[in-house]
Motif scaffolding. Structure first.
Motif, mmCIF file in Angstrom:
data_model
loop_
_atom_site.group_PDB
_atom_site.id
_atom_site.type_symbol
_atom_site.label_atom_id
_atom_site.label_comp_id
_atom_site.label_asym_id
_atom_site.label_seq_id
_atom_site.Cartn_x
_atom_site.Cartn_y
_atom_site.Cartn_z
ATOM 1 N N GLY A 188 25.461 74.124 86.627
ATOM 2 C CA GLY A 188 24.896 75.443 86.869
ATOM 3 C C GLY A 188 25.796 76.565 86.387
ATOM 4 O O GLY A 188 25.338 77.517 85.736
ATOM 5 N N VAL A 189 27.076 76.476 86.717
ATOM 6 C CA VAL A 189 28.026 77.504 86.283
ATOM 7 C C VAL A 189 28.174 77.486 84.763
ATOM 8 O O VAL A 189 28.178 78.542 84.114
ATOM 9 N N TYR A 190 28.259 76.313 84.194
ATOM 10 C CA TYR A 190 28.380 76.164 82.731
ATOM 11 C C TYR A 190 27.168 76.772 82.022
ATOM 12 O O TYR A 190 27.312 77.544 81.057
ATOM 13 N N SER A 191 25.966 76.474 82.520
ATOM 14 C CA SER A 191 24.743 77.011 81.913
ATOM 15 C C SER A 191 24.714 78.531 81.996
ATOM 16 O O SER A 191 24.318 79.213 81.042
ATOM 17 N N ALA A 192 25.133 79.089 83.153
ATOM 18 C CA ALA A 192 25.127 80.546 83.321
ATOM 19 C C ALA A 192 26.126 81.221 82.388
ATOM 20 O O ALA A 192 25.831 82.253 81.781
ATOM 21 N N LEU A 193 27.315 80.650 82.268
ATOM 22 C CA LEU A 193 28.316 81.217 81.366
ATOM 23 C C LEU A 193 27.838 81.178 79.919
ATOM 24 O O LEU A 193 27.997 82.148 79.172
ATOM 25 N N ARG A 194 27.246 80.072 79.506
ATOM 26 C CA ARG A 194 26.762 79.934 78.129
ATOM 27 C C ARG A 194 25.635 80.926 77.844
ATOM 28 O O ARG A 194 25.578 81.522 76.774
ATOM 29 N N ARG A 195 24.771 81.107 78.815
ATOM 30 C CA ARG A 195 23.616 81.989 78.612
ATOM 31 C C ARG A 195 24.022 83.465 78.616
ATOM 32 O O ARG A 195 23.576 84.245 77.779
ATOM 33 N N LEU A 196 24.881 83.871 79.556
ATOM 34 C CA LEU A 196 25.141 85.299 79.761
ATOM 35 C C LEU A 196 26.353 85.816 78.997
ATOM 36 O O LEU A 196 26.391 86.998 78.642
ATOM 37 N N GLN A 197 27.378 84.975 78.814
ATOM 38 C CA GLN A 197 28.586 85.396 78.078
ATOM 39 C C GLN A 197 29.230 86.631 78.707
ATOM 40 O O GLN A 197 29.799 87.481 78.011
ATOM 41 N N LYS A 198 29.131 86.749 80.017
ATOM 42 C CA LYS A 198 29.700 87.866 80.778
ATOM 43 C C LYS A 198 30.364 87.314 82.030
ATOM 44 O O LYS A 198 30.115 86.166 82.425
ATOM 45 N N PRO A 199 31.190 88.121 82.729
ATOM 46 C CA PRO A 199 31.723 87.660 84.003
ATOM 47 C C PRO A 199 30.585 87.379 84.987
ATOM 48 O O PRO A 199 29.599 88.118 85.029
ATOM 49 N N ILE A 200 30.727 86.300 85.755
ATOM 50 C CA ILE A 200 29.700 85.962 86.741
ATOM 51 C C ILE A 200 30.334 85.791 88.125
ATOM 52 O O ILE A 200 31.383 85.174 88.263
ATOM 53 N N LEU A 201 29.678 86.371 89.116
ATOM 54 C CA LEU A 201 30.054 86.189 90.514
ATOM 55 C C LEU A 201 29.128 85.119 91.070
ATOM 56 O O LEU A 201 27.920 85.325 91.197
#
Length: 199
Positions: free
Chosen positions: A73-86
């Protein structure tokens, strides 16, 4: 910064969908409450899930690969958004604004080069990888972990690249999570007592 609600689990230990449980007597389920909480600290909120319909009515980031757990889940979010994620797990009924604010303050004051900001329990050294900020610079480490079959966050991101916010067992209520029916019953009774005491 984007908020990511981690909601990709199967709730197999719970026996029913944790996302739709309501604890606080306000009619809001766990998913709605977590989205609302993150929305107060981020520019937009997405739900990390197995399929888009699991996030309805909220914006979804489905896992790119099935059955990789929170790592996926975290990997997918980082790949999709390319921004800092909380990142915030959906099953923390007592998570609150001050706890998130403390995390974000630590992230702002972090040492140069650190790419993950997370809580760490003082007594055990356990890191709260699902109450954490991941920078886009984490992606190469996730790529490498993916190739090596590593899925444990404390191994994916080396300790020297993490900023830790210490907390003790006496401060652990916000990190209480619901996995089993007994956990739900404890949380429900505790929330009822807190309402009665005006907390």
């Amino acid at each position: 910064m984007y908020g990511i609600v981690m909601a990709g689990g199967l709730s197999s230990r719970m026996g029913r969908n944790k996302l739709r449980l309501s604890i606080h007597g306000d009619g809001k389920d766990m998913l709605e409450r977590t989205v609302e909480l993150l929305g107060g600290f981020t520019d937009d909120v997405f739900v990390s899930c197995r399929a888009p319909e699991d996030a309805a009515p909220f914006k979804a980031i489905p896992d790119e690969v099935d059955r990789q757990g929170p790592f996926g889940g975290v990997y997918s979010a980082l790949r999709r958004l390319q921004k800092p994620i909380l990142v915030l797990s959906c099953d923390l009924p007592f998570m609150d604004g001050p706890t998130l604010r403390r995390l974000l303050d630590a992230r702002k004051a972090r040492l140069p080069g650190t790419i993950m900001t997370t809580y760490q329990q003082e007594e055990t050294g356990f890191i709260e990888a699902l109450v954490a900020v991941y920078e886009p610079a984490c992606l190469p480490w996730f790529d490498a972990a993916w190739e090596q079959g590593i899925r444990k966050f404390s191994v994916v991101i080396p300790e020297e690249l993490r900023t830790h916010v210490p907390y003790s067992r006496s401060e652990a209520l916000p990190f209480f999570n619901i996995n089993y029916p007994a956990d739900f019953e404890i949380a429900r009774r505790l929330a009822e007592l807190m309402r009665r005491d005006g907390m």
